[in-house]
Design a protein around this motif. Structure first.
Motif, mmCIF file in Angstrom:
data_model
loop_
_atom_site.group_PDB
_atom_site.id
_atom_site.type_symbol
_atom_site.label_atom_id
_atom_site.label_comp_id
_atom_site.label_asym_id
_atom_site.label_seq_id
_atom_site.Cartn_x
_atom_site.Cartn_y
_atom_site.Cartn_z
ATOM 1 N N PHE A 117 -1.423 2.531 5.065
ATOM 2 C CA PHE A 117 -1.284 3.141 3.896
ATOM 3 C C PHE A 117 -1.823 4.625 4.136
ATOM 4 C CE2 PHE A 117 -2.939 4.755 0.038
ATOM 5 C CZ PHE A 117 -2.221 4.772 -0.784
ATOM 6 N N CYS A 118 -2.854 4.602 4.986
ATOM 7 C CA CYS A 118 -3.711 5.965 4.818
ATOM 8 C C CYS A 118 -2.783 6.879 6.065
ATOM 9 C CB CYS A 118 -5.003 5.929 5.474
ATOM 10 S SG CYS A 118 -6.189 5.390 3.968
ATOM 11 N N GLY A 132 -0.108 8.327 4.096
ATOM 12 C CA GLY A 132 -0.610 9.187 3.057
ATOM 13 C C GLY A 132 -1.096 10.603 4.045
ATOM 14 N N SER A 173 2.255 12.536 4.708
ATOM 15 C CA SER A 173 2.740 12.954 3.407
ATOM 16 C C SER A 173 2.211 14.412 3.272
ATOM 17 C CB SER A 173 2.702 11.959 2.210
ATOM 18 O OG SER A 173 3.152 10.836 2.604
ATOM 19 N N PHE A 222 2.171 9.596 -2.493
ATOM 20 C CA PHE A 222 1.128 10.048 -1.652
ATOM 21 C C PHE A 222 0.409 10.943 -1.893
ATOM 22 C CE2 PHE A 222 3.136 6.301 0.615
ATOM 23 C CZ PHE A 222 2.155 5.375 0.726
ATOM 24 N N TYR A 269 -7.407 10.895 3.694
ATOM 25 C CA TYR A 269 -6.600 9.702 4.452
ATOM 26 C C TYR A 269 -6.873 9.619 5.813
ATOM 27 C CZ TYR A 269 -3.253 9.564 0.679
ATOM 28 O OH TYR A 269 -2.628 9.509 -0.517
#
Length: 299
Positions: free
Chosen positions: A194-195, A198, A201, A227, A241
């Motif tokens: 997820f990070c 992120g 992004s 994100f 992130y």
């Protein structure tokens, strides 16, 4: 068109280095001793360097302008620095993962771990640094072209040293997997990925803020990508992130050197984020007041 005289003094010794008569609008591009990236011209010996695009008529100087020259030392391009910094940990970690000779006792040479988390950790670590290498080549736009050469030795010691320390323990034949097993590893992997998405992004959003070849600075705002919505609360979400990724990796490996790397990284990123946050506040009057440097509402 008024002409001015320009004198240049050494910032440290105050010795006169040169005198130029009848200089027009543009600040001359002095190459006194070095290639331009190596030198700094400033209005005050301890002040900030003037930019290439500064115009003589707009600077607070009289008919004779006094500037101070400073040698910044040998310079190296940011791209070279980043490629060296990031290729090191990638290769060093893999050496420990494949257990090349002279690291562990000979009977373990080129053996593989029986714990699947060790293989997952290697994939995550490698993915992280391959991502960084590709971003350096294709995504980042650097406002400063170079940095002092001495920094590369400091930075490489940090990145390469930590990579070796982490890899030694994670890939050690006596390594024990996390306490809560599969559940802990799955949660950690989710946080890590997820990070990473992120962080990527944010890098894309920052790249799109700066047109190619320009050095203009704008306030970053959230885009359509969810994100990036963290920009509402944080000035440097790329660091937020990044911290999250390493917390995920710490949870996944449950390994002390990884926790140490995460902590040291967090301290350093907080320093950078606070500096960036301050410069945003100084530069933009309408800068959103809700934002914190790195952690929403906290830090």
């Amino acid at each position: 068109e008024k002409h001015k005289s320009v004198e240049i003094l050494d910032a440290k010794t105050k010795d006169k280095l040169c005198f130029l008569d009848k200089v027009g609008k543009i600040l001359p591009s002095f190459s006194l001793y070095w290639y331009p990236a190596r030198q700094s011209i400033r209005l005050d010996p301890k002040g900030k360097s003037l930019k290439d695009e500064d115009v003589l008529q707009h600077l607070p100087v009289g008919t004779t302008a006094t500037f101070y020259f400073r040698d910044l030392g040998a310079q190296i391009s940011w791209v070279t620095v980043f490629l060296t910094e990031y290729a090191g940990p990638l290769l060093i970690y893999l050496m420990f993962y494949f257990r090349v000779p002279f690291i562990y006792v000979p009977k373990y040479d080129f053996t593989t771990s029986k714990h699947w988390v060790v293989h997952l950790a290697c994939m995550c670590h490698s993915f992280h640094y391959v991502k960084r290498l590709l971003e350096t080549l294709f995504v980042h736009r650097f406002s400063h072209g170079t940095m002092p050469l001495r920094n590369i030795f400091k930075n490489c010691t940090y990145y390469w040293g930590f990579a070796a320390w982490m890899a030694y323990y994670i890939n050690h034949p006596l390594y024990t997997p996390p306490t809560y097993g599969e559940q802990q590893i799955r949660l950690a992997l989710t946080v890590f990925l997820f990070c990473q998405i992120g962080n990527f992004s944010i890098h894309i959003a920052l790249r799109n803020l700066r047109p190619p070849g320009s050095k203009t600075r704008k306030i970053p705002y959230p885009t359509k990508n969810p994100f990036t919505w963290i920009f509402l609360l944080v000035s440097c979400p790329n660091y937020t992130y990044e911290l999250g990724s390493w917390l995920g990796f710490t949870l996944m490996t449950q390994c002390l050197p990884v926790a140490a790397f995460t902590l040291v990284g967090f301290i350093q990123m907080t320093v950078w984020a606070k500096g960036k946050h301050r410069s945003y506040l100084k530069e933009f009057r309408d800068y959103p007041t809700l934002r914190s440097p790195i952690l929403p509402f906290i830090l």
